[in-house]
Design a protein around this motif. Structure first.
Motif, PDB file in Angstrom:
ATOM      1  N   LYS A 217       6.367  -0.739  -1.635  1.00 51.28           N
ATOM      2  CA  LYS A 217       5.340  -1.049  -0.632  1.00 51.28           C
ATOM      3  C   LYS A 217       4.169  -1.791  -1.275  1.00 51.28           C
ATOM      4  O   LYS A 217       3.698  -2.800  -0.744  1.00 51.28           O
ATOM      5  CB  LYS A 217       4.852   0.216   0.055  1.00 51.28           C
ATOM      6  CG  LYS A 217       3.780  -0.047   1.116  1.00 51.28           C
ATOM      7  CD  LYS A 217       3.436   1.192   1.894  1.00 51.28           C
ATOM      8  CE  LYS A 217       2.449   0.921   3.009  1.00 51.28           C
ATOM      9  NZ  LYS A 217       2.844  -0.109   3.962  1.00 51.28           N
ATOM     10  N   HIS A 218       3.714  -1.307  -2.419  1.00 46.81           N
ATOM     11  CA  HIS A 218       2.600  -1.941  -3.123  1.00 46.81           C
ATOM     12  C   HIS A 218       2.944  -3.391  -3.478  1.00 46.81           C
ATOM     13  O   HIS A 218       2.128  -4.302  -3.270  1.00 46.81           O
ATOM     14  CB  HIS A 218       2.255  -1.132  -4.382  1.00 46.81           C
ATOM     15  CG  HIS A 218       1.164  -1.721  -5.195  1.00 46.81           C
ATOM     16  ND1 HIS A 218      -0.161  -1.656  -4.825  1.00 46.81           N
ATOM     17  CD2 HIS A 218       1.199  -2.424  -6.359  1.00 46.81           C
ATOM     18  CE1 HIS A 218      -0.892  -2.285  -5.734  1.00 46.81           C
ATOM     19  NE2 HIS A 218      -0.088  -2.750  -6.666  1.00 46.81           N
ATOM     20  N   THR A 219       4.127  -3.616  -3.997  1.00 42.65           N
ATOM     21  CA  THR A 219       4.536  -4.965  -4.387  1.00 42.65           C
ATOM     22  C   THR A 219       4.664  -5.874  -3.169  1.00 42.65           C
ATOM     23  O   THR A 219       4.238  -7.035  -3.206  1.00 42.65           O
ATOM     24  CB  THR A 219       5.863  -4.924  -5.176  1.00 42.65           C
ATOM     25  OG1 THR A 219       5.672  -4.116  -6.338  1.00 42.65           O
ATOM     26  CG2 THR A 219       6.301  -6.312  -5.600  1.00 42.65           C
TER      27      THR A 219
ATOM     28  N   ALA B  71       6.845   3.806  -2.724  1.00 40.91           N
ATOM     29  CA  ALA B  71       5.431   3.441  -2.847  1.00 40.91           C
ATOM     30  C   ALA B  71       5.261   2.187  -3.718  1.00 40.91           C
ATOM     31  O   ALA B  71       4.445   1.317  -3.403  1.00 40.91           O
ATOM     32  CB  ALA B  71       4.623   4.601  -3.416  1.00 40.91           C
ATOM     33  N   GLU B  72       6.008   2.101  -4.812  1.00 41.00           N
ATOM     34  CA  GLU B  72       5.948   0.905  -5.665  1.00 41.00           C
ATOM     35  C   GLU B  72       6.419  -0.319  -4.893  1.00 41.00           C
ATOM     36  O   GLU B  72       5.819  -1.399  -4.996  1.00 41.00           O
ATOM     37  CB  GLU B  72       6.824   1.073  -6.911  1.00 41.00           C
ATOM     38  CG  GLU B  72       6.242   1.934  -7.982  1.00 41.00           C
ATOM     39  CD  GLU B  72       7.174   2.046  -9.199  1.00 41.00           C
ATOM     40  OE1 GLU B  72       8.072   1.189  -9.373  1.00 41.00           O
ATOM     41  OE2 GLU B  72       7.004   3.003  -9.965  1.00 41.00           O
TER      42      GLU B  72
ATOM     43  N   ASN C  71       7.803  -4.511   4.737  1.00 43.60           N
ATOM     44  CA  ASN C  71       6.745  -3.575   4.376  1.00 43.60           C
ATOM     45  C   ASN C  71       6.442  -2.567   5.481  1.00 43.60           C
ATOM     46  O   ASN C  71       5.727  -1.600   5.257  1.00 43.60           O
ATOM     47  CB  ASN C  71       5.474  -4.339   3.987  1.00 43.60           C
ATOM     48  CG  ASN C  71       4.605  -3.564   3.036  1.00 43.60           C
ATOM     49  OD1 ASN C  71       5.003  -2.533   2.489  1.00 43.60           O
ATOM     50  ND2 ASN C  71       3.409  -4.048   2.823  1.00 43.60           N
TER      51      ASN C  71
ATOM     52  N   THR D   3       3.022  -5.596  -0.384  1.00 43.09           N
ATOM     53  CA  THR D   3       1.662  -5.859   0.081  1.00 43.09           C
ATOM     54  C   THR D   3       1.016  -6.955  -0.764  1.00 43.09           C
ATOM     55  O   THR D   3       0.418  -7.897  -0.233  1.00 43.09           O
ATOM     56  CB  THR D   3       0.819  -4.571   0.035  1.00 43.09           C
ATOM     57  OG1 THR D   3       1.422  -3.603   0.899  1.00 43.09           O
ATOM     58  CG2 THR D   3      -0.614  -4.815   0.448  1.00 43.09           C
ATOM     59  N   GLU D   4       1.142  -6.842  -2.074  1.00 45.70           N
ATOM     60  CA  GLU D   4       0.583  -7.857  -2.971  1.00 45.70           C
ATOM     61  C   GLU D   4       1.274  -9.207  -2.770  1.00 45.70           C
ATOM     62  O   GLU D   4       0.629 -10.252  -2.813  1.00 45.70           O
ATOM     63  CB  GLU D   4       0.715  -7.414  -4.422  1.00 45.70           C
ATOM     64  CG  GLU D   4      -0.241  -6.317  -4.805  1.00 45.70           C
ATOM     65  CD  GLU D   4      -0.171  -5.987  -6.290  1.00 45.70           C
ATOM     66  OE1 GLU D   4       0.867  -6.289  -6.935  1.00 45.70           O
ATOM     67  OE2 GLU D   4      -1.149  -5.436  -6.811  1.00 45.70           O
TER      68      GLU D   4
ATOM     69  N   ALA E  87      11.263  -1.889  -8.788  1.00 46.99           N
ATOM     70  CA  ALA E  87      10.621  -0.777  -8.067  1.00 46.99           C
ATOM     71  C   ALA E  87      11.451   0.496  -8.207  1.00 46.99           C
ATOM     72  O   ALA E  87      12.669   0.486  -8.042  1.00 46.99           O
ATOM     73  CB  ALA E  87      10.449  -1.138  -6.596  1.00 46.99           C
TER      74      ALA E  87
ATOM     75  N   LYS F 127       5.971 -10.838  -9.163  1.00 46.13           N
ATOM     76  CA  LYS F 127       6.288 -10.063  -7.946  1.00 46.13           C
ATOM     77  C   LYS F 127       7.793  -9.972  -7.754  1.00 46.13           C
ATOM     78  O   LYS F 127       8.321  -8.932  -7.356  1.00 46.13           O
ATOM     79  CB  LYS F 127       5.638 -10.686  -6.699  1.00 46.13           C
ATOM     80  CG  LYS F 127       4.135 -10.723  -6.752  1.00 46.13           C
ATOM     81  CD  LYS F 127       3.504  -9.359  -6.894  1.00 46.13           C
ATOM     82  CE  LYS F 127       2.019  -9.474  -7.068  1.00 46.13           C
ATOM     83  NZ  LYS F 127       1.518  -8.911  -8.307  1.00 46.13           N
TER      84      LYS F 127
END
Length: 154
Positions: free
Chosen positions: A116-118, A113-114, A45, A120-121, A109, A102
């Protein structure tokens, strides 16, 4: 007037207790793997890029996320067979479902950005996976899997 001061040792905090089940297999393995995957997720990430999707190490990481999902589901069934701790049983099933989501989101993805978001989650979910196993149950815990997942979800 005399000021009474407690010895420093009396002020020291005791370490938080750890759920005894966290020392058993498969739970200890889940905690260990969650920690390792969290570290890998956090590393990826730092510079998320769709080029990772073609990287063999990243593909192995994604496969390991899928494997951890399966381990959580097996642990859910172990809790069910023991007939104990409805809360942990339900949370393990929920974590299993979320890890699979996830896993699929990492593969699907379409933008950095997608990804990175995944990631992070996923990192937060892996922390939760550790916490739910290592934290002792309380009087207030006690989720009902039937309410959470329906009659087929127990």
């Amino acid at each position: 007037m005399t000021l009474m001061v407690a010895p420093l040792s009396a002020c020291a905090t005791t370490p938080a207790s750890v759920n005894a089940i966290a020392k058993e297999q498969p739970y200890a393995g889940i905690v260990k793997q969650s920690g390792a995957l969290k570290a890998r997720s956090d590393t990826y990430n730092k510079a998320p890029s769709l080029t990772l999707l073609n990287n063999a190490k990243f593909q192995a990481f994604v496969a390991d996320v899928g494997n951890l999902s399966e381990q959580n589901l097996k642990a859910h069934f172990d809790m069910k067979a023991r007939g104990t701790d409805n809360d942990l049983k339900c949370v393990l099933k929920g974590v299993s479902i979320d890890l699979k989501l996830k896993h699929d989101a990492l593969l699907a993805a379409k933008t950095d950005a997608e990804l990175k978001h995944t990631l992070t989650e996923l990192s937060a979910l892996l922390s939760d996976n550790i916490d739910v196993i290592t934290t002792p149950a309380t009087v207030q815990s006690g989720m009902d899997c039937v309410l959470e997942f329906g009659a087929s979800g127990t």
